[in-house]
Design a protein around this motif. Structure first.
Motif, PDB file in Angstrom:
ATOM      1  N   ALA A  57       0.850  -1.202   0.000  1.00  0.00           N
ATOM      2  CA  ALA A  57       0.000   0.000   0.000  1.00  0.00           C
ATOM      3  C   ALA A  57       0.884   1.250   0.000  1.00  0.00           C
ATOM      4  O   ALA A  57       0.614   2.211  -0.727  1.00  0.00           O
ATOM      5  N   ASN A  58       1.955   1.220   0.806  1.00  0.00           N
ATOM      6  CA  ASN A  58       2.882   2.373   0.824  1.00  0.00           C
ATOM      7  C   ASN A  58       3.482   2.615  -0.561  1.00  0.00           C
ATOM      8  O   ASN A  58       3.600   3.754  -1.012  1.00  0.00           O
ATOM      9  N   ARG A 101       5.818  10.832   2.221  1.00  0.00           N
ATOM     10  CA  ARG A 101       5.837   9.806   3.274  1.00  0.00           C
ATOM     11  C   ARG A 101       4.544   9.002   3.202  1.00  0.00           C
ATOM     12  O   ARG A 101       3.449   9.567   3.043  1.00  0.00           O
ATOM     13  N   ALA A 102       4.689   7.671   3.315  1.00  0.00           N
ATOM     14  CA  ALA A 102       3.523   6.788   3.327  1.00  0.00           C
ATOM     15  C   ALA A 102       3.654   5.881   4.544  1.00  0.00           C
ATOM     16  O   ALA A 102       4.733   5.352   4.812  1.00  0.00           O
ATOM     17  N   ILE A 112      -4.065   3.431   6.801  1.00  0.00           N
ATOM     18  CA  ILE A 112      -2.929   3.822   5.957  1.00  0.00           C
ATOM     19  C   ILE A 112      -3.052   5.320   5.703  1.00  0.00           C
ATOM     20  O   ILE A 112      -4.158   5.856   5.674  1.00  0.00           O
ATOM     21  N   TRP A 113      -1.901   5.990   5.574  1.00  0.00           N
ATOM     22  CA  TRP A 113      -1.997   7.418   5.289  1.00  0.00           C
ATOM     23  C   TRP A 113      -0.821   7.907   4.464  1.00  0.00           C
ATOM     24  O   TRP A 113       0.281   7.339   4.514  1.00  0.00           O
ATOM     25  N   ALA A 114      -1.116   8.964   3.690  1.00  0.00           N
ATOM     26  CA  ALA A 114      -0.125   9.542   2.783  1.00  0.00           C
ATOM     27  C   ALA A 114       0.070  10.999   3.167  1.00  0.00           C
ATOM     28  O   ALA A 114      -0.895  11.689   3.489  1.00  0.00           O
ATOM     29  N   ILE A 115       1.327  11.434   3.134  1.00  0.00           N
ATOM     30  CA  ILE A 115       1.612  12.853   3.399  1.00  0.00           C
ATOM     31  C   ILE A 115       2.190  13.467   2.132  1.00  0.00           C
ATOM     32  O   ILE A 115       3.222  13.013   1.618  1.00  0.00           O
ATOM     33  N   ALA A 116       1.478  14.472   1.637  1.00  0.00           N
ATOM     34  CA  ALA A 116       1.919  15.160   0.425  1.00  0.00           C
ATOM     35  C   ALA A 116       2.616  16.457   0.817  1.00  0.00           C
ATOM     36  O   ALA A 116       2.201  17.126   1.768  1.00  0.00           O
ATOM     37  N   VAL A 117       3.690  16.784   0.090  1.00  0.00           N
ATOM     38  CA  VAL A 117       4.411  18.033   0.341  1.00  0.00           C
ATOM     39  C   VAL A 117       4.492  18.804  -0.972  1.00  0.00           C
ATOM     40  O   VAL A 117       4.796  18.214  -2.020  1.00  0.00           O
ATOM     41  N   GLY A 118       4.244  20.110  -0.896  1.00  0.00           N
ATOM     42  CA  GLY A 118       4.330  20.934  -2.098  1.00  0.00           C
ATOM     43  C   GLY A 118       3.525  22.192  -1.905  1.00  0.00           C
ATOM     44  O   GLY A 118       2.799  22.320  -0.899  1.00  0.00           O
ATOM     45  N   ASN A 119       3.664  23.130  -2.845  1.00  0.00           N
ATOM     46  CA  ASN A 119       2.865  24.343  -2.771  1.00  0.00           C
ATOM     47  C   ASN A 119       3.080  25.062  -1.442  1.00  0.00           C
ATOM     48  O   ASN A 119       2.152  25.621  -0.863  1.00  0.00           O
TER      49      ASN A 119
END
Ligand SMILES: [Zn+2]
Length: 482
Positions: free
Chosen positions: A131-132, A143-144, A176-183
């Motif tokens: 999943a990651n 990061r996942a 499960i979790w996803a961390i998005a970076v940007g903007n």
């Protein structure tokens, strides 16, 4: 196992106790944690022991030990009786009034087609790390993470009234979790596989992969979400989001021990005083909140409670009107009920049982309605999905809840993501603003595995659920913007 527990109750009765019970618990827990491309940890524990509770001249005594043998049982019973006698001397009123209950013999086993403790660590790691990998394929995801949590609690219970009970309950949870970076920002989006009293069979790899792709893409989308508008709007909540609101604004508010002041120092009291029983307008006529400790796969379904009372189903709110509370045998008399609702649970062999929230859910609507139908009738509003930060006051009255993903609704359609949105209301105002809930085909259960209560704190689990539901003219404010 039962023999020593019976001896404990018999010796307490011989010493003049009006009631005694003894329980032995074998608690197995495993948590497997993943981070990015690898496993980040695995905690595995097994914890066994017994506790004895005695009622002497209206006062409780309780003692426990991890050593389960005849000599230790005798020592623990003697200590529990000493504590109860000392407490009885200090009582100023008549003490505990114990609701009658017929003796019960029951062996309860939860459905567990695949025992999670016999599934290899490799298979669990593979599920989480795959999943990651899917989440990390999205370039915005930096990061996942994920975890799987399994619990198996075996409970042997005996009381001085002749009850002999055994339960074997396996439950599981995964996030499960996803961390998005940007903007110039970072945003998190998660998926919680509905927790339930099921085994590893509750998990389907294809579903995990689909959800991983979805949460990664929505975490990325959150980076360019607009700040939420402020003011009064119509809102729609999904099942998971509303489950937490049900837990905090109805579940805890209607625990009778809390209403009677037994929990005030730890996590507050409740506005639902006893005068409201049977007449208070808790919500609109769309709102029926059902308690059900017989619910299949419910996290609070364990056959019986720690007062020796079988699981039951009853309405806490029916057609908007508050009906009655969650109780244990010690509390039923405060509302002139002859029998306990069977909500007294102990989280450990060393814990004294306390009243806990049952499985509690909003009944689906009778009219055929989909989430799109609810949204179609909104000019300008918000759609809340999943859980985020929340707070509720010491009376379970004023609250605010966020969502893990929030969309703006304009002219009957979801038009784009918002960030920092919180809905803010008072418990009866909010539930009275409910004008529609989707039908049964959209109803989902969501579990709480970490409900804290008591001092020292005990952790309990229970299932909530709802179909997507609409509330009119709810105040929206902004929390933190990332
Ligand atoms: Zn709680």
């Amino acid at each position: 196992m039962f023999e020593l527990l019976k001896q404990a109750c018999e010796s307490a009765s011989r010493e003049g106790c009006q009631f005694a019970d003894a329980r032995y618990l074998d608690i197995r827990k495993q948590r497997v944690i993943s981070r990015d491309h690898a496993l980040a940890g695995c905690n595995d524990s097994e914890d066994c022991g017994f506790g004895v509770r005695v009622l002497y001249k209206g006062a409780w005594g309780f003692a426990s030990s991890p050593d389960f043998n005849a000599a230790e049982v005798a020592k623990v019973v003697a200590l529990a009786i000493r504590i109860a006698r000392a407490s009885a001397n200090a009582l100023r009123d008549g003490g505990v009034q114990w609701a009658a209950e017929p003796p019960l013999k029951l062996d309860y086993q939860s459905d567990c087609a695949r025992d999670p403790f016999s599934v290899s660590l490799e298979e669990k790691a593979e599920l989480l790390v795959s999943a990651n990998e899917i989440m990390l394929k999205n370039e915005a995801i930096k990061r996942a993470q994920g975890y799987l949590l399994f619990k198996r609690i075996q409970r042997w219970y005996v009381n001085s009234e002749g009850s002999e009970l055994h339960s074997d309950v396996t439950s599981s949870e995964s996030v499960i979790w996803a961390i998005a970076v940007g903007n110039d920002d970072f945003q998190e989006r998660n998926w919680q596989a509905p927790s339930s009293s099921r085994g590893f069979d509750a998990y389907d790899k294809t579903e995990f992969m689909l959800q991983a792709e979805r949460v990664a893409s929505q975490a990325q989308e959150k980076l360019s979400a607009k700040l939420a508008p402020e003011g009064e709007f119509d809102i729609v909540t999904d099942s998971e989001n509303l489950s937490l609101t049900i837990h905090e604004s109805v579940g805890h508010a209607t625990e009778l021990d809390r209403v009677m002041g037994y929990e005030v120092s730890m996590a507050g009291a409740s506005f639902v005083d006893r005068d409201k029983k049977g007449k208070f307008q808790y919500g609109s006529d769309q709102v029926t909140l059902m308690a059900d400790n017989t619910l299949q796969h419910g996290l609070a379904t364990q056959g019986f409670d720690d007062d020796g009372v079988p699981g039951q189903r009853w309405e806490i709110v029916k057609g908007g009107i508050f009906q009655t509370y969650s109780t244990g045998r010690e509390f039923a008399h405060y509302i002139d009920e002859e029998r306990s609702r069977g909500c007294c649970r102990a989280d450990h062999w060393s814990s004294i049982p306390i009243v806990r929230i049952p499985n509690l859910f909003l009944m689906p609507g009778k009219e055929s309605l989909s989430p799109d139908d609810l949204i179609a009738d909104i000019k300008h509003g918000l759609y809340f999905e999943g859980m985020d930060s929340f707070s509720i006051d010491q009376w379970r009255l004023n609250f605010q809840f966020g969502g893990n993903a929030v969309w703006e609704i304009k002219n009957g359609r979801k038009v784009g993501m918002l960030k920092a949105a919180l809905y803010q209301s008072r418990t009866p105002t909010f539930w009275n603003a409910c004008d529609a809930t989707c039908d049964e085909s959209h109803w989902q259960a969501h579990g709480v595995m970490n409900c804290g209560k008591g001092d020292p704190m005990q952790i309990a689990q229970m299932t909530h659920g709802a179909a997507p539901t609409r509330f009119r003219n709810i105040s929206i404010c902004r929390g933190r913007d990332s």
